[in-house]
Design an enzyme around this catalytic site. Structure first.
Site, PDB file in Angstrom:
ATOM      1  N   TYR A 134     -12.347 -11.491 -41.923  1.00 13.43           N
ATOM      2  CA  TYR A 134     -13.786 -11.436 -42.165  1.00 13.43           C
ATOM      3  C   TYR A 134     -14.076 -11.929 -43.577  1.00 13.43           C
ATOM      4  O   TYR A 134     -13.537 -11.385 -44.549  1.00 13.43           O
ATOM      5  CB  TYR A 134     -14.304 -10.010 -42.003  1.00 13.43           C
ATOM      6  N   ASP A 172     -19.997 -13.835 -43.132  1.00 15.11           N
ATOM      7  CA  ASP A 172     -21.343 -13.384 -43.461  1.00 15.11           C
ATOM      8  C   ASP A 172     -22.221 -14.617 -43.673  1.00 15.11           C
ATOM      9  O   ASP A 172     -21.854 -15.529 -44.420  1.00 15.11           O
ATOM     10  CB  ASP A 172     -21.272 -12.551 -44.742  1.00 15.11           C
ATOM     11  N   HIS A 211     -22.614 -13.644 -38.821  1.00 18.10           N
ATOM     12  CA  HIS A 211     -23.690 -12.696 -38.546  1.00 18.10           C
ATOM     13  C   HIS A 211     -24.901 -13.048 -39.403  1.00 18.10           C
ATOM     14  O   HIS A 211     -24.793 -13.479 -40.545  1.00 18.10           O
ATOM     15  CB  HIS A 211     -23.257 -11.238 -38.711  1.00 18.10           C
ATOM     16  N   GLU A 223     -28.794 -11.513 -40.438  1.00 21.54           N
ATOM     17  CA  GLU A 223     -29.485 -10.235 -40.511  1.00 21.54           C
ATOM     18  C   GLU A 223     -30.997 -10.393 -40.551  1.00 21.54           C
ATOM     19  O   GLU A 223     -31.519 -11.496 -40.753  1.00 21.54           O
ATOM     20  CB  GLU A 223     -29.000  -9.460 -41.740  1.00 21.54           C
ATOM     21  N   CYS A 263     -27.056  -5.884 -50.247  1.00 21.73           N
ATOM     22  CA  CYS A 263     -25.982  -5.240 -49.499  1.00 21.73           C
ATOM     23  C   CYS A 263     -26.572  -4.160 -48.612  1.00 21.73           C
ATOM     24  O   CYS A 263     -27.463  -3.402 -49.016  1.00 21.73           O
ATOM     25  CB  CYS A 263     -24.965  -4.636 -50.464  1.00 21.73           C
ATOM     26  N   ARG A 289     -27.260  -8.923 -36.729  1.00 25.05           N
ATOM     27  CA  ARG A 289     -27.186  -7.737 -37.590  1.00 25.05           C
ATOM     28  C   ARG A 289     -28.588  -7.244 -37.909  1.00 25.05           C
ATOM     29  O   ARG A 289     -29.472  -8.029 -38.266  1.00 25.05           O
ATOM     30  CB  ARG A 289     -26.455  -8.084 -38.888  1.00 25.05           C
ATOM     31  N   GLU A 332     -26.197  -2.147 -38.886  1.00 21.41           N
ATOM     32  CA  GLU A 332     -25.683  -1.850 -40.217  1.00 21.41           C
ATOM     33  C   GLU A 332     -26.011  -0.423 -40.638  1.00 21.41           C
ATOM     34  O   GLU A 332     -27.123   0.069 -40.443  1.00 21.41           O
ATOM     35  CB  GLU A 332     -26.288  -2.838 -41.229  1.00 21.41           C
ATOM     36  N   ASN A 363     -19.186  -1.841 -39.183  1.00 26.00           N
ATOM     37  CA  ASN A 363     -18.917  -2.210 -40.567  1.00 26.00           C
ATOM     38  C   ASN A 363     -18.396  -0.988 -41.307  1.00 26.00           C
ATOM     39  O   ASN A 363     -19.124  -0.009 -41.489  1.00 26.00           O
ATOM     40  CB  ASN A 363     -20.199  -2.733 -41.226  1.00 26.00           C
TER      41      ASN A 363
END
Length: 279
Positions: free
Chosen positions: A30, A71, A98, A100, A108, A143, A173, A195
């Site tokens: 990842y 990411d 992913h 979001e 974050c 996400r 998340e 996660n």
């Protein structure tokens, strides 16, 4: 993803950490966005550009023999930017990304004060991402950070809507209790990602327990990043105290280090091309 069990993908932020994960026998890597940002000297505040993230992902994918999941933050703009983002990651040999539903600049997922875009705007991005795929096996992971902003039920609603639009995997998340962690795979109509962030908002869960709950993929973004920070602090403190080179945690001679970074392949290539015998 079709095999039984759970896939564990520790987080890498450069080619060294990626190779360590591959050589340790894990079946996926990842690429952590937070770690990538940190390696460039920034906090995970949306300060790293799409091109910087893509270039790092491409280097990591080239360095390992296993799939790399990366990411891709918010997709770096509207639906048109998302199309380009998918194409750029796919061209670099990445296996999936992913995207979001935070507004930009993002943060974050385990920090406070996040903001979301409307669900329909996010679903437009997911549709764009799915349509941009050239390889049907390229994973689009949806996400949502809605748990912290709009609540757990809205988070589930958003990932289910994303799966209905063609996303391959759901990423809720930062569920905030063991009950919520266990509920995600039961409530989501598709495979789920967990996660696992040390000292983050989500309780610590064993990999086998996550598998039993029904998760398909577990990522550990800061596992090696945190370890490296700790080892650096330890070695530098020992250097200051003892005034000589400390014994490294991994006592590796230069030849062995370069072997682990792929020296054998390059030595063979030199012999094949130059034909001057062993290097």
């Amino acid at each position: 993803m079709r095999q039984d069990g759970i896939i564990t993908a520790p987080g890498a932020y450069d080619c060294i950490t990626a190779r360590m994960i591959d050589q340790a026998g894990f079946s996926a890597v990842y690429m952590t966005g937070a770690g990538t940002a940190a390696a460039l000297g920034y906090p995970d505040y949306g300060l790293v550009t799409m091109s910087e993230m893509v270039e790092n992902a491409g280097r990591i994918a080239e360095a390992v023999s296993v799939p790399v999941i990366a990411d891709a933050d918010t997709g770096y703009g509207n639906e048109l930017n998302v199309v380009r983002t998918v194409r750029e990651y796919e061209q670099r040999g990445v296996a999936g990304i992913h995207i979001e539903d935070q507004s930009f600049p993002k943060k974050c997922g385990h920090l406070e004060n996040k903001a979301l875009i409307p669900l329909e705007d996010y679903l437009t991005k997911i549709r764009a991402a799915v349509s941009a795929k050239r390889d049907r096996d390229f994973l689009i992971i949806a996400r949502t950070d809605a748990r912290a902003v709009l609540g757990f039920e809205e988070a589930i609603r958003r990932v289910n809507a994303s799966l209905d639009e063609g996303a391959d995997l759901a990423f809720v998340e930062a569920p905030q209790s063991l009950e919520e962690v266990a509920s995600v795979p039961r409530l989501v109509r598709g495979p789920c990602l967990l996660n696992m962030v040390w000292r983050g908002k989500t309780p610590d869960v064993a990999i086998d327990d996550a598998r039993a709950m029904g998760y398909k993929l577990a990522i550990l973004p800061v596992l090696l990043f945190n370890a490296v920070v700790g080892v650096c602090d330890q070695m530098l403190d020992e250097l200051k105290q003892k005034r000589r080179h400390p014994i490294p945690v991994a006592d590796v001679a230069p030849k062995e280090f370069f072997r682990r970074m792929g020296a054998k392949e390059w030595d063979l290539l030199t012999r094949a091309v130059v034909r001057e015998g062993p290097v």
